[in-house]
Design a protein around this motif. Sequence first.
Motif, PDB file in Angstrom:
ATOM      1  N   PHE A  33       6.917   8.584  14.636  1.00  0.00           N
ATOM      2  CA  PHE A  33       6.743   9.220  13.730  1.00  0.00           C
ATOM      3  C   PHE A  33       6.659   8.191  13.173  1.00  0.00           C
ATOM      4  N   ARG A  34       5.655   7.788  11.927  1.00  0.00           N
ATOM      5  CA  ARG A  34       4.956   6.377  11.151  1.00  0.00           C
ATOM      6  C   ARG A  34       5.460   6.590  10.057  1.00  0.00           C
ATOM      7  N   PHE A  35       6.079   5.976   8.897  1.00  0.00           N
ATOM      8  CA  PHE A  35       6.573   5.678   7.517  1.00  0.00           C
ATOM      9  C   PHE A  35       6.018   4.821   7.260  1.00  0.00           C
ATOM     10  N   ASP A  36       5.700   4.942   5.653  1.00  0.00           N
ATOM     11  CA  ASP A  36       5.622   3.376   5.061  1.00  0.00           C
ATOM     12  C   ASP A  36       6.720   3.041   4.425  1.00  0.00           C
ATOM     13  N   ALA A  37       7.297   1.877   4.544  1.00  0.00           N
ATOM     14  CA  ALA A  37       8.480   1.678   4.354  1.00  0.00           C
ATOM     15  C   ALA A  37       8.763   0.920   3.356  1.00  0.00           C
ATOM     16  N   GLY A  38       7.929   0.601   2.210  1.00  0.00           N
ATOM     17  CA  GLY A  38       7.972   0.334   1.169  1.00  0.00           C
ATOM     18  C   GLY A  38       7.303   1.424  -0.110  1.00  0.00           C
ATOM     19  N   PRO A  39       6.946   0.685  -0.667  1.00  0.00           N
ATOM     20  CA  PRO A  39       5.476   2.031  -1.759  1.00  0.00           C
ATOM     21  C   PRO A  39       5.373   2.703  -1.342  1.00  0.00           C
ATOM     22  N   SER A  40       4.971   4.177  -1.778  1.00  0.00           N
ATOM     23  CA  SER A  40       4.671   5.558  -1.563  1.00  0.00           C
ATOM     24  C   SER A  40       3.609   5.852  -2.496  1.00  0.00           C
ATOM     25  N   LEU A  41       3.485   5.344  -4.212  1.00  0.00           N
ATOM     26  CA  LEU A  41       2.901   6.115  -4.657  1.00  0.00           C
ATOM     27  C   LEU A  41       1.202   4.471  -5.540  1.00  0.00           C
ATOM     28  N   LEU A  42       0.131   5.575  -4.652  1.00  0.00           N
ATOM     29  CA  LEU A  42      -0.891   4.140  -5.535  1.00  0.00           C
ATOM     30  C   LEU A  42      -1.245   4.952  -6.643  1.00  0.00           C
ATOM     31  N   THR A  43      -2.030   4.353  -7.906  1.00  0.00           N
ATOM     32  CA  THR A  43      -2.238   4.302  -8.788  1.00  0.00           C
ATOM     33  C   THR A  43      -3.105   3.182  -9.273  1.00  0.00           C
ATOM     34  N   MET A  44      -3.683   3.574 -10.146  1.00  0.00           N
ATOM     35  CA  MET A  44      -4.823   2.523 -10.597  1.00  0.00           C
ATOM     36  C   MET A  44      -5.510   1.376  -9.044  1.00  0.00           C
ATOM     37  N   PRO A  45      -5.875   2.471  -8.005  1.00  0.00           N
ATOM     38  CA  PRO A  45      -6.642   1.334  -6.838  1.00  0.00           C
ATOM     39  C   PRO A  45      -8.127   0.831  -7.615  1.00  0.00           C
ATOM     40  N   ASP A  54       6.442  18.886  -1.131  1.00  0.00           N
ATOM     41  CA  ASP A  54       5.078  17.812  -1.101  1.00  0.00           C
ATOM     42  C   ASP A  54       5.254  16.145  -0.860  1.00  0.00           C
ATOM     43  N   LEU A  55       3.390  15.974  -1.272  1.00  0.00           N
ATOM     44  CA  LEU A  55       4.126  14.560  -0.542  1.00  0.00           C
ATOM     45  C   LEU A  55       5.247  13.620  -1.319  1.00  0.00           C
ATOM     46  N   ILE A  78      11.870  11.983  -2.091  1.00  0.00           N
ATOM     47  CA  ILE A  78      11.780  12.122  -0.610  1.00  0.00           C
ATOM     48  C   ILE A  78       9.728  12.088  -0.850  1.00  0.00           C
ATOM     49  N   ASN A  79       9.434  10.959   0.244  1.00  0.00           N
ATOM     50  CA  ASN A  79       7.805  11.119   0.397  1.00  0.00           C
ATOM     51  C   ASN A  79       7.925  11.893   1.425  1.00  0.00           C
ATOM     52  N   ILE A  80       6.492  12.261   1.891  1.00  0.00           N
ATOM     53  CA  ILE A  80       6.817  12.803   3.239  1.00  0.00           C
ATOM     54  C   ILE A  80       4.565  12.470   3.686  1.00  0.00           C
ATOM     55  N   THR A  81       4.445  11.485   4.385  1.00  0.00           N
ATOM     56  CA  THR A  81       2.919  11.274   4.123  1.00  0.00           C
ATOM     57  C   THR A  81       2.332  11.825   5.078  1.00  0.00           C
ATOM     58  N   SER A  82       2.779  12.657   5.845  1.00  0.00           N
ATOM     59  CA  SER A  82       2.659  13.886   7.116  1.00  0.00           C
ATOM     60  C   SER A  82       2.140  15.251   6.347  1.00  0.00           C
ATOM     61  N   CYS A 115       6.098  19.336  12.773  1.00  0.00           N
ATOM     62  CA  CYS A 115       7.362  17.792  12.593  1.00  0.00           C
ATOM     63  C   CYS A 115       7.294  17.665  10.911  1.00  0.00           C
ATOM     64  N   GLU A 116       8.266  16.882  10.542  1.00  0.00           N
ATOM     65  CA  GLU A 116       7.737  15.838   8.847  1.00  0.00           C
ATOM     66  C   GLU A 116       8.709  14.611   8.884  1.00  0.00           C
ATOM     67  N   ASN A 117       8.056  13.338   8.313  1.00  0.00           N
ATOM     68  CA  ASN A 117       8.255  12.245   8.200  1.00  0.00           C
ATOM     69  C   ASN A 117       8.691  11.723   6.959  1.00  0.00           C
ATOM     70  N   TRP A 118       9.971  11.863   7.135  1.00  0.00           N
ATOM     71  CA  TRP A 118      11.320  12.140   5.656  1.00  0.00           C
ATOM     72  C   TRP A 118      11.583  10.611   5.451  1.00  0.00           C
ATOM     73  N   PHE A 119      10.438  10.178   4.269  1.00  0.00           N
ATOM     74  CA  PHE A 119      11.444   9.125   3.731  1.00  0.00           C
ATOM     75  C   PHE A 119      12.205   8.882   2.101  1.00  0.00           C
ATOM     76  N   VAL A 120      13.213   8.639   2.662  1.00  0.00           N
ATOM     77  CA  VAL A 120      14.416   8.951   2.135  1.00  0.00           C
ATOM     78  C   VAL A 120      14.665   7.830   0.879  1.00  0.00           C
ATOM     79  N   MET A 121      15.250   7.797  -0.562  1.00  0.00           N
ATOM     80  CA  MET A 121      15.395   7.194  -1.044  1.00  0.00           C
ATOM     81  C   MET A 121      15.774   6.874  -2.348  1.00  0.00           C
ATOM     82  N   ILE A 122      17.388   6.363  -2.154  1.00  0.00           N
ATOM     83  CA  ILE A 122      17.611   6.433  -4.203  1.00  0.00           C
ATOM     84  C   ILE A 122      17.592   5.366  -4.428  1.00  0.00           C
TER      85      ILE A 122
END
Length: 489
Positions: free
Chosen positions: A50-62, A324-325, A355-359, A370-377
Amino acid sequence: MSSKKAVIIGAGIAGIAAAIRLALKGYAVEVFEANATPGGKLSEVEQNGFRFDAGPSLLTMPQYINELFELAGKEPSKYFEYQKLDVICKYFYEDKTELTAYADRAKFTDEVSARTNEPTISLEKQAANSRVIYELTNPVFLEKPFRFKALLTKAGFKALVSLRKLGTGDTMHEANKSLFKDKRMIQFYDRYATYNGSNPYAAPATLNVIPHLEQHYGAYFPTGGMYSVTASLVKLATELGVGFKYNMPVDKILLEGDKVTSITVKGVEIPADIVISNMDIWFTYKKLLKDKPELHPQKILQQERSSSALVFYWGMNKKFDRLDLHNIFFSADYKAEFDHIWQQKTIYHDPTVYINITSKLNEKDAPPGCENWFVMINVPANTGQDWDTLVDEARKNILAKLSGQLNENVGELIVTESILDPRGIESKTSSYQGSIYGTSSNSKYAAFMRHANQSAKIKNLYFCGGSVHPGGGIPLCLLSAKIVSELVG
């Protein structure tokens, strides 16, 4: 080779962007990073397929990322690709309401009308208010070093006489409560305070600018995940001659009088014409300039820190079509949740779960089926709490919450797990107390009291990143690098 030498402390996204901009200005640039890889919070985790983005998961203003490639005369798409999201996020409320935040304004309005009791006019007013705040603050604050003389410009005067429109007199929650009738929509817009680690019940309504950045400019997903932002910018920087030194923590910033002359790394002195710290402002002073307390900005260093995060990286052996993502599972009592974080310095038993799921968009991030769940509070900054106990309790509460909402025993589906709490965030990213965004914005003028991008007491010392002006998050970190490059000249 240039005769001008710039040293950058930290290979976070702002440090990398600053390196690119200074290299294009003719500087010989070296970046010293304590970790084995670049990115800071914008890094990745790989475990058991599984691969996860470790931190920021939302991209705005590219566009701020594209700008770096364009400045170098490069075609951005050859380095970095992304797609605009049709669905920004899915929201799950405790009353079983499910709300899909479509990127298309008309579809989102129809969705809100179908799922809630909110009049359409409220959404229109919110969008207009958010746009006005952005248009007033952007030219004098977000893209410029904040100086009071900036208020003497035409744009500055316009912002000054429009303070009421900026919402400095109300909290985010007060402004949203006066605008929206349905409590679900109040909670929806209150959540934007968490985008910079603040409390909607204390932060000024000026922060209601944030929805404009997401809803007007859109949300995006980079091909290869968020870490591709880091990888693509490091590639560009390297092509421009920037040297990256990994596993090389900086020990000290050296001065002659009130002027920076060099840094030391593992006991070796490295001369520099200018030094740019992408390290958290607290550690920059307390560690690298610890023998110069008379030069420390004491009031800034004593400011309240932003919130931190507790993250579970879960490999799940099932796919969830309802998700969703980006997904948010709201707390039933938002006020109680923030009171626990900010007043009691602990974790509420019913936290809001992201929950961020980039898969969902990059199938390679998880094994088949399967899915990769980045679960944050959101959690308080680390002030000595018993994190082992808090993490254990939070895990149980999160699993119970998600299992109830999804009608599935979520815990039984986890096949691999790692955990990141405020202690780990501090040790891995040199973020004081594990706070993600430096200081909080929980006061009327907090945004204007962040540390500047240039030292007022030390010549040739500059600062970029989420702990300084204009703030945290990828777009603002990139803007801090732009501001520094303009200050350097």
